[in-house]
Write a protein that holds these residues in place. Structure first.
Motif, short mmCIF file in Angstrom:
data_model
loop_
_atom_site.label_atom_id
_atom_site.label_comp_id
_atom_site.label_asym_id
_atom_site.label_seq_id
_atom_site.Cartn_x
_atom_site.Cartn_y
_atom_site.Cartn_z
N MET A 1 15.83 -33.88 -139.53
CA MET A 1 15.58 -34.61 -138.30
C MET A 1 16.74 -34.33 -137.33
O MET A 1 17.89 -34.33 -137.73
CB MET A 1 15.47 -36.11 -138.57
CG MET A 1 15.14 -36.88 -137.33
SD MET A 1 14.57 -38.56 -137.60
CE MET A 1 13.27 -38.33 -138.77
N ILE A 2 16.40 -34.11 -136.09
CA ILE A 2 17.38 -33.82 -135.05
C ILE A 2 17.32 -34.93 -134.00
O ILE A 2 16.25 -35.31 -133.54
CB ILE A 2 17.09 -32.46 -134.39
CG1 ILE A 2 17.28 -31.35 -135.42
CG2 ILE A 2 17.98 -32.24 -133.19
CD1 ILE A 2 16.89 -29.98 -134.92
N ASN A 3 18.48 -35.44 -133.63
CA ASN A 3 18.58 -36.41 -132.54
C ASN A 3 18.86 -35.64 -131.26
O ASN A 3 19.68 -34.72 -131.24
CB ASN A 3 19.70 -37.41 -132.80
CG ASN A 3 19.38 -38.32 -133.97
OD1 ASN A 3 18.28 -38.83 -134.09
ND2 ASN A 3 20.35 -38.51 -134.84
N ALA A 4 18.17 -36.03 -130.21
CA ALA A 4 18.33 -35.35 -128.93
C ALA A 4 18.46 -36.38 -127.82
O ALA A 4 17.91 -37.47 -127.89
CB ALA A 4 17.13 -34.45 -128.67
N ARG A 5 19.19 -35.98 -126.79
CA ARG A 5 19.30 -36.80 -125.58
C ARG A 5 18.95 -35.91 -124.40
O ARG A 5 19.52 -34.84 -124.22
CB ARG A 5 20.70 -37.36 -125.42
CG ARG A 5 20.87 -38.11 -124.08
CD ARG A 5 22.09 -38.94 -124.05
NE ARG A 5 21.79 -40.16 -124.80
CZ ARG A 5 22.64 -41.15 -124.97
NH1 ARG A 5 23.86 -41.07 -124.49
NH2 ARG A 5 22.30 -42.23 -125.66
N VAL A 6 17.97 -36.38 -123.61
CA VAL A 6 17.58 -35.70 -122.38
C VAL A 6 18.05 -36.56 -121.22
O VAL A 6 17.74 -37.75 -121.16
CB VAL A 6 16.05 -35.49 -122.31
CG1 VAL A 6 15.63 -34.91 -120.98
CG2 VAL A 6 15.56 -34.63 -123.47
N THR A 7 18.82 -35.96 -120.33
CA THR A 7 19.31 -36.66 -119.14
C THR A 7 18.65 -36.04 -117.92
O THR A 7 18.70 -34.82 -117.74
CB THR A 7 20.84 -36.55 -119.03
OG1 THR A 7 21.43 -37.05 -120.23
CG2 THR A 7 21.36 -37.33 -117.84
N VAL A 8 18.01 -36.87 -117.12
CA VAL A 8 17.29 -36.42 -115.94
C VAL A 8 17.97 -37.01 -114.71
O VAL A 8 18.21 -38.22 -114.65
CB VAL A 8 15.80 -36.87 -115.99
CG1 VAL A 8 15.05 -36.40 -114.75
CG2 VAL A 8 15.13 -36.35 -117.26
N THR A 9 18.31 -36.14 -113.75
CA THR A 9 18.96 -36.59 -112.52
C THR A 9 18.29 -35.92 -111.33
O THR A 9 17.68 -34.86 -111.46
CB THR A 9 20.45 -36.23 -112.52
OG1 THR A 9 20.59 -34.83 -112.72
CG2 THR A 9 21.21 -36.97 -113.60
N LEU A 10 18.42 -36.56 -110.18
CA LEU A 10 17.87 -35.99 -108.96
C LEU A 10 18.67 -34.76 -108.55
O LEU A 10 19.89 -34.71 -108.73
CB LEU A 10 17.90 -37.01 -107.83
CG LEU A 10 16.92 -38.17 -107.96
CD1 LEU A 10 17.22 -39.25 -106.92
CD2 LEU A 10 15.49 -37.69 -107.81
N LYS A 11 18.00 -33.77 -108.01
CA LYS A 11 18.68 -32.58 -107.52
C LYS A 11 19.51 -32.95 -106.29
O LYS A 11 19.20 -33.91 -105.58
CB LYS A 11 17.66 -31.50 -107.13
CG LYS A 11 16.95 -30.90 -108.34
CD LYS A 11 15.99 -29.80 -107.91
CE LYS A 11 15.35 -29.17 -109.14
NZ LYS A 11 14.41 -28.10 -108.79
N ASN A 12 20.58 -32.17 -106.07
CA ASN A 12 21.39 -32.38 -104.88
C ASN A 12 20.52 -32.21 -103.64
O ASN A 12 19.67 -31.32 -103.60
CB ASN A 12 22.54 -31.38 -104.84
CG ASN A 12 23.60 -31.69 -105.88
OD1 ASN A 12 23.74 -32.83 -106.31
ND2 ASN A 12 24.33 -30.69 -106.30
N GLY A 13 20.72 -33.06 -102.67
CA GLY A 13 19.94 -33.00 -101.43
C GLY A 13 18.71 -33.88 -101.44
O GLY A 13 18.12 -34.11 -100.39
N VAL A 14 18.31 -34.39 -102.61
CA VAL A 14 17.16 -35.29 -102.69
C VAL A 14 17.66 -36.71 -102.44
O VAL A 14 18.64 -37.15 -103.05
CB VAL A 14 16.47 -35.20 -104.07
CG1 VAL A 14 15.35 -36.23 -104.18
CG2 VAL A 14 15.95 -33.80 -104.32
N LEU A 15 17.03 -37.40 -101.51
CA LEU A 15 17.43 -38.77 -101.20
C LEU A 15 17.28 -39.66 -102.42
O LEU A 15 16.34 -39.52 -103.20
CB LEU A 15 16.59 -39.33 -100.05
CG LEU A 15 16.78 -38.64 -98.69
CD1 LEU A 15 15.85 -39.27 -97.66
CD2 LEU A 15 18.21 -38.72 -98.23
N ASP A 16 18.22 -40.58 -102.59
CA ASP A 16 18.25 -41.46 -103.75
C ASP A 16 18.36 -42.92 -103.28
O ASP A 16 19.45 -43.50 -103.29
CB ASP A 16 19.43 -41.08 -104.65
CG ASP A 16 19.48 -41.89 -105.94
OD1 ASP A 16 18.60 -42.73 -106.16
OD2 ASP A 16 20.42 -41.67 -106.71
N PRO A 17 17.25 -43.52 -102.84
CA PRO A 17 17.33 -44.90 -102.33
C PRO A 17 17.76 -45.90 -103.40
O PRO A 17 18.46 -46.87 -103.08
CB PRO A 17 15.92 -45.19 -101.82
CG PRO A 17 15.04 -44.15 -102.44
CD PRO A 17 15.90 -42.97 -102.73
#
Length: 80
Positions: A1-17
């Protein structure tokens, strides 16, 4: 079994309200040293395989198809 972490972030230049709202709320709570906030999301997954290459390929497919909107988001994958 493998533990994984996926981190998702907005691309630079994309507005982040949501990040801006968090930034404002932190300032209102007295945390004046905060200059800029960007928000994202984290997924912790357990992959039922011992093959790290297959796990990474499957995780990439999951990100491309569901976990991230690759038009506006980047993602990183970390395996244990």
């Amino acid at each position: 079994m493998i533990n994984a972490r996926v981190t998702v972030t907005l691309k630079n230049g994309v507005l982040d309200p949501q990040g801006k709202a968090i930034e404002g709320a932190l300032g209102a709570l007295g945390f004046d040293s905060i200059g800029h906030v960007r928000q994202g999301k984290v997924f912790d997954l357990q992959i039922d395989t011992a093959d790290k290459t297959k796990a990474e390929a499957d995780l990439k497919a999951m990100c491309e198809k569901l976990l991230a909107n690759t038009v506006i988001e980047n993602y990183t994958i970390a395996l244990d």
